[in-house]
Design a protein around this motif. Structure first.
Motif, short mmCIF file in Angstrom:
data_model
loop_
_atom_site.label_atom_id
_atom_site.label_comp_id
_atom_site.label_asym_id
_atom_site.label_seq_id
_atom_site.Cartn_x
_atom_site.Cartn_y
_atom_site.Cartn_z
N PHE A 5 0.82 -1.20 0.00
CA PHE A 5 0.00 0.00 0.00
C PHE A 5 0.87 1.26 0.00
O PHE A 5 0.66 2.19 -0.78
CB PHE A 5 -0.92 0.00 1.22
CG PHE A 5 -1.68 1.28 1.37
CD1 PHE A 5 -2.79 1.54 0.58
CD2 PHE A 5 -1.27 2.23 2.29
CE1 PHE A 5 -3.47 2.72 0.70
CE2 PHE A 5 -1.95 3.42 2.42
CZ PHE A 5 -3.06 3.67 1.61
N GLU A 9 1.21 4.23 -2.76
CA GLU A 9 1.01 5.65 -2.44
C GLU A 9 2.20 6.49 -2.92
O GLU A 9 2.03 7.58 -3.44
CB GLU A 9 0.85 5.83 -0.92
CG GLU A 9 -0.49 5.37 -0.40
CD GLU A 9 -1.62 6.24 -0.89
OE1 GLU A 9 -1.65 7.43 -0.54
OE2 GLU A 9 -2.47 5.73 -1.65
N ARG A 210 -7.28 14.87 1.09
CA ARG A 210 -8.50 14.09 1.22
C ARG A 210 -8.16 12.66 1.66
O ARG A 210 -8.75 12.13 2.60
CB ARG A 210 -9.22 14.08 -0.13
CG ARG A 210 -10.60 13.49 -0.09
CD ARG A 210 -11.22 13.52 -1.46
NE ARG A 210 -11.92 14.75 -1.75
CZ ARG A 210 -13.25 14.89 -1.58
NH1 ARG A 210 -13.97 13.89 -1.16
NH2 ARG A 210 -13.84 16.02 -1.87
N GLU A 211 -7.18 12.07 0.98
CA GLU A 211 -6.75 10.71 1.36
C GLU A 211 -6.25 10.68 2.81
O GLU A 211 -6.65 9.82 3.59
CB GLU A 211 -5.58 10.24 0.48
CG GLU A 211 -5.98 9.65 -0.83
CD GLU A 211 -5.93 10.71 -1.92
OE1 GLU A 211 -6.14 11.90 -1.59
OE2 GLU A 211 -5.70 10.34 -3.08
N ILE A 214 -8.98 10.90 5.36
CA ILE A 214 -9.69 9.64 5.54
C ILE A 214 -8.83 8.64 6.31
O ILE A 214 -9.31 7.94 7.21
CB ILE A 214 -10.10 9.06 4.17
CG1 ILE A 214 -11.18 9.96 3.55
CG2 ILE A 214 -10.64 7.65 4.32
CD1 ILE A 214 -11.36 9.76 2.08
N MET A 215 -7.54 8.62 5.97
CA MET A 215 -6.65 7.69 6.67
C MET A 215 -6.66 7.97 8.17
O MET A 215 -6.71 7.07 8.99
CB MET A 215 -5.22 7.82 6.11
CG MET A 215 -5.07 7.20 4.73
SD MET A 215 -3.63 7.80 3.87
CE MET A 215 -2.44 6.61 4.36
N ARG A 216 -6.62 9.25 8.48
CA ARG A 216 -6.65 9.64 9.89
C ARG A 216 -7.93 9.14 10.56
O ARG A 216 -7.90 8.57 11.64
CB ARG A 216 -6.63 11.16 9.95
CG ARG A 216 -5.61 11.78 10.82
CD ARG A 216 -5.32 13.20 10.37
NE ARG A 216 -6.53 13.99 10.19
CZ ARG A 216 -7.22 14.50 11.20
NH1 ARG A 216 -6.80 14.35 12.42
NH2 ARG A 216 -8.31 15.17 10.98
N LEU A 217 -9.05 9.38 9.87
CA LEU A 217 -10.33 9.05 10.48
C LEU A 217 -10.53 7.56 10.68
O LEU A 217 -11.16 7.13 11.63
CB LEU A 217 -11.48 9.60 9.62
CG LEU A 217 -11.72 11.09 9.80
CD1 LEU A 217 -12.80 11.56 8.85
CD2 LEU A 217 -12.13 11.40 11.25
N VAL A 218 -10.00 6.76 9.76
CA VAL A 218 -10.20 5.32 9.94
C VAL A 218 -9.10 4.71 10.81
O VAL A 218 -9.07 3.50 10.99
CB VAL A 218 -10.32 4.56 8.60
CG1 VAL A 218 -11.49 5.10 7.80
CG2 VAL A 218 -9.04 4.63 7.82
N GLY A 219 -8.22 5.55 11.33
CA GLY A 219 -7.26 5.06 12.32
C GLY A 219 -5.97 4.51 11.75
O GLY A 219 -5.37 3.61 12.33
N ALA A 220 -5.53 5.04 10.59
CA ALA A 220 -4.23 4.64 10.08
C ALA A 220 -3.16 5.24 10.99
O ALA A 220 -3.33 6.33 11.52
CB ALA A 220 -4.04 5.15 8.65
N SER A 221 -2.06 4.51 11.16
CA SER A 221 -1.01 5.01 12.05
C SER A 221 -0.28 6.16 11.38
O SER A 221 -0.29 6.33 10.17
CB SER A 221 -0.04 3.90 12.39
OG SER A 221 0.66 3.53 11.23
N VAL A 224 2.04 5.09 8.56
CA VAL A 224 1.42 4.79 7.28
C VAL A 224 1.03 6.08 6.56
O VAL A 224 1.14 6.20 5.34
CB VAL A 224 0.18 3.88 7.47
CG1 VAL A 224 -0.57 3.72 6.16
CG2 VAL A 224 0.62 2.53 8.00
#
Ligand SMILES: Nc1ncnc2c1ncn2[C@@H]1O[C@H](COP(=O)(O)OP(=O)(O)O)[C@@H](O)[C@H]1O
Ligand SMILES: [Mg+2]
Lengths: 303, 254
Positions: A5, A9, A210-211, A214-221, A224
Motif C-alpha cells: 500500500f 502511495e 482528502r486521502e 480519511i486515513m486519519r479518520l479510519v485510524g491509520a497510524s 502509514v
C-alpha cells in the motif's frame, strides 16, 4: 499488504507531482555534485601532496651566459665555482640536511626540456645555452629549505635557489580555494534543495489531503500516513545523489583518460575513489530530505 | 459507550464556548440524534469524541477511557473503533466503489484476502450490491453516501458518528440512508447522528439531544425534532405534551 500500500502511495505521489519531483532531483543533483567536487578536490590535493612531496627537490640554478642575477656578474659559472659548490654540498654543515644530490648539466637540462615539451614548437626556439645547469637536491626534511637557500643563493656562480615545493604549494592553495568555492556553492544549493523539498512535500500533502484525512479518520497510524510523503522526498533526493555520483565518476574517467595523457606526471584520483564519495552524497541527500520532509509534515499534515 | 462530564470547548476566548458544560451519557447500542441550529455545537461534540479537538475543560470518555489520557500514538486505535460519515461524503474520486471501501482496510494493514471477503458483505449491507466497479461520479448522492457509510463501518467500529449525513440529499433518498443507519444500529453499533432535518428525526423516534449555543437544552427518548413548547434551558418529556402541540410539531403527519 501495508508495504504494498505504501509503495503504491509513493508511486502515485511521485506521478502526481512529477514536475516538482524532477526539480527536486535536479537541484539535489547539482548541489551534491558540488559537495562531491569539493570532497574530491581535497582528495586530489592529498594525493598530489603524497606523490610529489617525496619527489620534490631544491634546485640550485647556476649562471649561464644570459643570467642577470647579482651573483652572475662575472658571466657563466666556471668549473671552479661549480666544484666549490659541490664541495659545499658534501660538507658536514650542509650534508646533514640532504639525503643526496645530482648535478644536471646544460646538455642534460636541454634533453629533459626536449622530452617534456616534445610536442610543442617551443623546443625549436630554445638552445642549450639558454638553459641553466643545476644541482638537484633531495632534502631529508623539505621544511629545511630555508637553510639551503641562505647558504647558496649568495655564492658566486649561483643564479637562484628554487624550491619546487613552493610551486606546488601555490597550486595547492589554488586547489584549496577552488574546493572552498565549490563547498560554498554546495551550501547555497543545498539550502535551495531543502526549501524545494519542503515546498514539494507541502504541495504533495495538500494535494492528497482528502486521502490523508480519511486515513486519519479510519485510524491509520502516523507511519502509514507520513511515510509515503517522506519517502517521496528521500527517493527524489537519492536519485539526485546517484546522478551526482555518476557525474563525478565520469569526471574521474576523463581525468584518468584524456587529461592524464596531457599531464603525465600528475597522479589523478581514480574512479574507485568515487565509491568513497558516493555513499556520503547519498546519505547526505537522503538524510536532509528525510529531515526536511519530517519537519514539513509536522506542520502541514495533521495526524 | 460515550460519556461527557461537564465538557466545555472554547475555540475563541472572545466568543461564547462552542460547548458549554455539557454532561451526557450515550449507552452502547443506542441511536441518538444530536439536533440544533447551525453553530449550536453538534460538530464540535463529534470532534471531541474522535479526539480531533481537546476539551477546554471536563472529560470525554469513549468506551470507558478518558480520551485526554490517550497518547497521540494510540489515537489511531481509538479512531479504529469509531466510524465517521459527513454531509459531503468525502469519497476518493479516482477510486471506484470497491477501492474506496477497501482503502479504509488497506491503510490499517488488513490482508488482501480479508478485504476481498469483507468489502462485498458491507456493500451488500448498505444496498450497493453489484456497484463495486462504479466510480463515485457515476453514483447518485444517496449512493455516494452509502459508499461512505460502508467505508465507515467496514472495520466494524463500535461507534458510528454521522455529521448531517443527509444534509445534501432529498427527503426520499434521506430516508433510504436512515434505513441503512438503522440497520447498522440494529447490528449493535452505537450511532450518533447530528442533523437539523426535522422530518427524519420525527420519523425515526429515537433519543434526541438538542443543543442550543453549546448548551444541552433537551434530552428525550423517542422524541420529535422540536419539543412542543419553546424551551429555555429545561426539557419536557413528550408524554407531557398536549395533542395540539404534538399535532403542530409533526406538521399533522401523525
Ligand atoms: N475550528 C474552529 N475554530 C473556531 N471556532 C469554531 C471552530 N469550529 C467551530 N467553531 C465555532 O463553534 C461553534 C459551534 O460550531 P459547530 O460545532 O460546527 O456547530 P454545528 O455543527 O452545530 O453547526 C460555532 O460558533 C462555530 O463558529
Ligand atoms: Mg456542523
Amino acid at each position: 499488504m501495508r508495504l504494498a500500500f505504501i509503495l503504491g502511495e509513493i508511486g502515485s505521489g511521485l506521478r502526481r507531482n512529477l514536475s516538482m519531483v524532477v526539480s527536486v532531483i535536479l537541484v539535489t543533483f547539482v548541489s551534491l555534485t558540488f559537495v562531491g567536487a569539493a570532497g574530491m578536490l581535497q582528495m586530489q590535493i592529498n594525493q598530489m601532496k603524497g606523490y610529489w612531496y617525496d619527489k620534490v627537490q631544491v634546485a640550485i640554478f647556476l649562471c649561464n651566459e644570459s643570467s642577470t642575477a647579482a651573483g652572475c656578474a662575472s658571466g657563466a659559472v666556471t668549473d671552479e665555482q661549480r666544484d666549490n659548490l659541490g664541495k659545499m654540498l658534501e660538507s658536514p654543515a650542509v650534508k646533514q640536511y640532504i639525503s643526496d644530490f645530482q648535478f644536471e648539466s646544460q646538455a642534460e637540462a636541454f634533453q629533459h626540456f626536449k622530452d617534456q615539451f616534445s610536442n610543442s614548437p617551443i623546443v625549436d626556439s630554445v638552445t642549450q645555452d639558454q638553459l641553466p645547469a643545476s644541482f638537484r637536491i633531495n632534502m631529508k626534511d623539505p621544511e629545511k629549505y630555508q637553510i639551503i637557500s641562505e647558504t647558496f643563493s649568495s655564492q658566486p656562480g649561483v643564479e637562484t635557489v628554487s624550491d619546487q615545493r613552493q610551486v606546488l604549494e601555490r597550486i595547492f592553495v589554488w586547489m584549496n580555494g577552488a574546493s572552498v568555492v565549490a563547498m560554498g556553492i554546495a551550501v547555497v544549493m543545498i539550502v535551495c534543495a531543502v526549501l524545494l523539498i519542503t515546498t514539494t512535500i507541502r504541495l504533495s500533502a495538500f494535494s492528497r489531503r482528502r486521502e490523508t484525512g480519511i486515513m486519519r479518520l479510519v485510524g491509520a497510524s502516523k507511519t502509514v500516513i507520513q511515510l509515503p510523503f517522506i519517502l517521496e522526498g528521500v527517493i527524489a533526493a537519492v536519485v539526485g545523489a546517484l546522478l551526482a555520483s555518476g557525474t563525478l565518476w565520469l569526471v574521474t574517467l576523463w581525468l584518468n583518460g584524456d587529461l592524464s595523457r596531457q599531464f603525465l606526471n600528475t597522479p589523478f584520483i581514480s574512479s574507485a575513489q568515487v565509491l568513497v564519495v558516493a555513499p556520503v552524497l547519498i546519505a547526505l541527500g537522503g538524510g536532509l530530505a528525510g529531515i526536511a520532509s519530517l519537519l514539513t509534515l509536522r506542520r502541514y499534515l495533521k495526524v | 459507550m460515550i460519556r461527557f462530564e461537564n465538557v466545555t470547548k472554547v475555540y475563541d476566548p472572545n466568543a461564547r464556548p462552542a460547548l458549554d458544560d455539557v454532561s451526557l451519557e450515550i449507552e452502547r447500542g443506542e441511536f441518538t440524534f444530536l439536533v440544533g441550529a447551525s453553530g449550536s455545537g453538534k460538530s464540535t461534540f463529534l470532534r471531541l469524541i474522535l479526539k480531533e479537538d481537546r476539551a477546554t475543560s471536563g472529560s470525554v470518555y469513549v468506551a470507558g477511557q478518558n480520551v485526554a489520557n490517550i497518547s497521540s500514538w494510540r489515537v489511531p486505535r481509538l479512531r479504529r473503533g469509531i466510524g465517521v460519515v459527513f454531509q459531503d461524503f468525502r469519497l476518493l474520486p479516482q477510486k471506484n466503489v470497491f477501492a474506496n471501501v477497501a482503502f479504509a482496510m488497506q491503510v490499517i494493514g488488513k490482508s488482501r484476502s480479508i478485504i476481498r471477503e469483507t468489502v462485498p458483505e458491507v456493500l451488500k449491507t448498505v444496498g450497493l450490491e453489484g456497484k463495486e466497479k462504479r466510480m463515485p461520479h457515476e453514483l447518485s448522492g444517496g449512493e455516494q453516501q452509502r459508499v461512505a457509510i460502508a467505508r465507515a463501518v467496514v472495520n466494524r467500529p463500535g461507534i458510528l458518528l454521522a455529521d448531517e449525513p443527509t444534509g445534501n440529499l432529498d427527503p426520499i433518498t434521506s430516508m433510504g440512508i436512515m434505513g441503512v443507519l438503522d440497520k447498522i444500529n440494529q447490528n449493535g453499533t452505537t450511532v450518533v447522528m447530528a442533523t437539523h432535518d426535522d422530518d427524519i428525526v420525527n420519523e425515526m423516534r429515537k433519543r434526541v439531544v438538542e443543543l442550543r449555543n453549546g448548551v444541552v437544552v433537551r434530552d428525550e427518548a423517542k422524541a420529535l425534532y422540536t419539543s412542543m413548547i419553546p424551551v429555555v434551558g429545561e426539557s419536557r418529556l413528550l408524554k407531557d405534551a398536549s395533542d395540539e402541540e404534538l399535532d403542530r410539531a409533526t406538521g399533522g403527519q401523525q
